[in-house]
Design a protein around this motif. Structure first.
Motif, short mmCIF file in Angstrom:
data_model
loop_
_atom_site.label_atom_id
_atom_site.label_comp_id
_atom_site.label_asym_id
_atom_site.label_seq_id
_atom_site.Cartn_x
_atom_site.Cartn_y
_atom_site.Cartn_z
N ALA A 65 0.82 -1.21 0.00
CA ALA A 65 0.00 0.00 0.00
C ALA A 65 0.86 1.26 0.00
CB ALA A 65 -0.92 -0.01 1.22
N LYS A 66 1.95 1.23 0.77
CA LYS A 66 2.83 2.39 0.85
C LYS A 66 3.51 2.65 -0.49
CE LYS A 66 5.09 5.67 3.02
NZ LYS A 66 4.38 6.89 3.52
N ARG A 68 2.46 1.75 -3.43
CA ARG A 68 1.46 2.15 -4.43
C ARG A 68 1.06 3.61 -4.29
NH1 ARG A 68 3.08 -0.72 -7.30
NH2 ARG A 68 2.29 -2.70 -8.15
N GLU A 69 1.41 4.26 -3.20
CA GLU A 69 1.14 5.68 -3.07
C GLU A 69 1.99 6.51 -4.03
OE1 GLU A 69 1.78 6.77 0.98
OE2 GLU A 69 0.05 5.65 1.74
N GLN A 70 3.11 5.95 -4.47
CA GLN A 70 4.03 6.74 -5.28
C GLN A 70 4.52 6.04 -6.54
OE1 GLN A 70 7.26 7.46 -2.53
NE2 GLN A 70 8.36 5.64 -3.20
N ASN A 72 4.10 2.49 -9.53
CA ASN A 72 3.44 1.28 -10.01
C ASN A 72 4.45 0.17 -10.28
OD1 ASN A 72 4.63 2.19 -12.35
ND2 ASN A 72 2.80 2.05 -13.61
N ASN A 162 4.65 5.97 -14.91
CA ASN A 162 3.78 6.07 -13.74
C ASN A 162 2.69 7.11 -13.96
OD1 ASN A 162 5.09 4.36 -11.38
ND2 ASN A 162 6.76 5.31 -12.52
N LYS A 165 0.06 8.91 -11.44
CA LYS A 165 0.43 8.73 -10.04
C LYS A 165 1.30 9.89 -9.56
CE LYS A 165 0.14 3.70 -9.75
NZ LYS A 165 -0.91 3.76 -8.73
N ASN A 168 6.84 11.06 -5.58
CA ASN A 168 7.55 11.79 -4.54
C ASN A 168 8.87 12.35 -5.07
OD1 ASN A 168 9.76 11.57 -2.24
ND2 ASN A 168 7.79 11.93 -1.24
N VAL A 215 4.73 17.51 -2.20
CA VAL A 215 4.92 16.07 -2.41
C VAL A 215 5.86 15.82 -3.59
CG1 VAL A 215 3.83 13.85 -2.85
CG2 VAL A 215 2.62 15.59 -1.53
N ARG A 218 3.21 14.87 -10.93
CA ARG A 218 2.32 13.87 -11.51
C ARG A 218 2.24 14.12 -13.01
NH1 ARG A 218 -3.45 13.75 -12.04
NH2 ARG A 218 -3.55 15.67 -10.83
#
Length: 220
Positions: A65-66, A68-70, A72, A162, A165, A168, A215, A218
């Motif tokens: 999950a962590k 996938r925050e930033q 793929n 990505n 998404k 970071n 952050v 994108r």
């Protein structure tokens, strides 16, 4: 960036898989906890994670999950938890596959080789106006060849891979320039500016590479 990060608290199993993968000419690192996995991933990046579910500390689901925050980055869950709910949870979190233990090593290697062939042996990446020739490291904007430095090209590839998404800043910098780079993180900001000048109709009002304040960036 390493090729494969194995997250496995069974030392014998982790070492065995590592040896087989290195024999296939992959660069491989093995860690035993989710915390170490996230730290190493943030520092060096990885093209694929082979991730156990039951780990000391934070479990594999939380690690997935962590990440996938930033990103793929492809993730393969490998677990003795074979229930339908566990498999569904892993896939819903964004894993590419969920493999039951014990597994056949030849099948595992075949799955990993397949992921690398599909994901990283592409000849080009395209969207509506941009085409990146990955073989010749050449960029085309509306089919017009556009000169880019190697770092600009690598950065644009990472962003386009990505698409959609939020990436970071620290991850982008470490992945493109490396954790041991003598460059300053501000270098990333400068390269984003240069890329916008080359691919945006209006660099001051970008529509492709968007800033996510506090952050990173994108690509849309």
């Amino acid at each position: 960036m390493i090729d494969i990060l194995i997250v496995e608290d069974n030392k014998e199993l982790g070492t065995l898989l590592c040896d087989f993968l290195r024999a296939e000419n992959y660069t491989v690192s093995v860690v035993e906890t989710g915390e170490k996995a996230l730290s190493l991933y943030e520092t060096y990046g990885a093209r694929l994670l082979v991730l156990d579910v039951m780990l000391p500390g934070i479990d594999g689901f939380a690690v997935c999950a962590k990440i996938r925050e930033q990103s793929n980055t492809p993730i393969l869950f490998v677990s003795a938890k074979t229930g339908k709910d566990d498999k569904l949870n892993g896939l819903i979190l964004g894993a590419d596959d969920y493999i039951e233990k014990p597994y056949d090593i030849d099948i595992m290697i075949a799955k990993i080789n397949g992921i690398f062939k599909r994901r990283y042996h592409q000849e080009e990446i395209t969207d509506d106006i941009i085409r990146l020739d990955l073989i010749n490291k050449t960029a085309y904007i509306r089919e017009k060849k556009t000169d880019m430095t190697s770092k600009e090209f690598e950065l644009l590839v990472l962003l386009m891979e990505n698409k959609g998404k939020v990436m970071n800043k620290e991850y982008l910098f470490r992945t493109v320039w490396g954790s041991d780079s003598f460059s300053e993180p501000q270098t990333l900001t400068v390269h984003i500016k240069w890329l916008r000048q080359k691919i945006e109709d209006d660099p001051k009002n970008p529509q492709k590479i968007l800033t996510v304040w506090g952050v990173g960036y994108r690509y849309v």
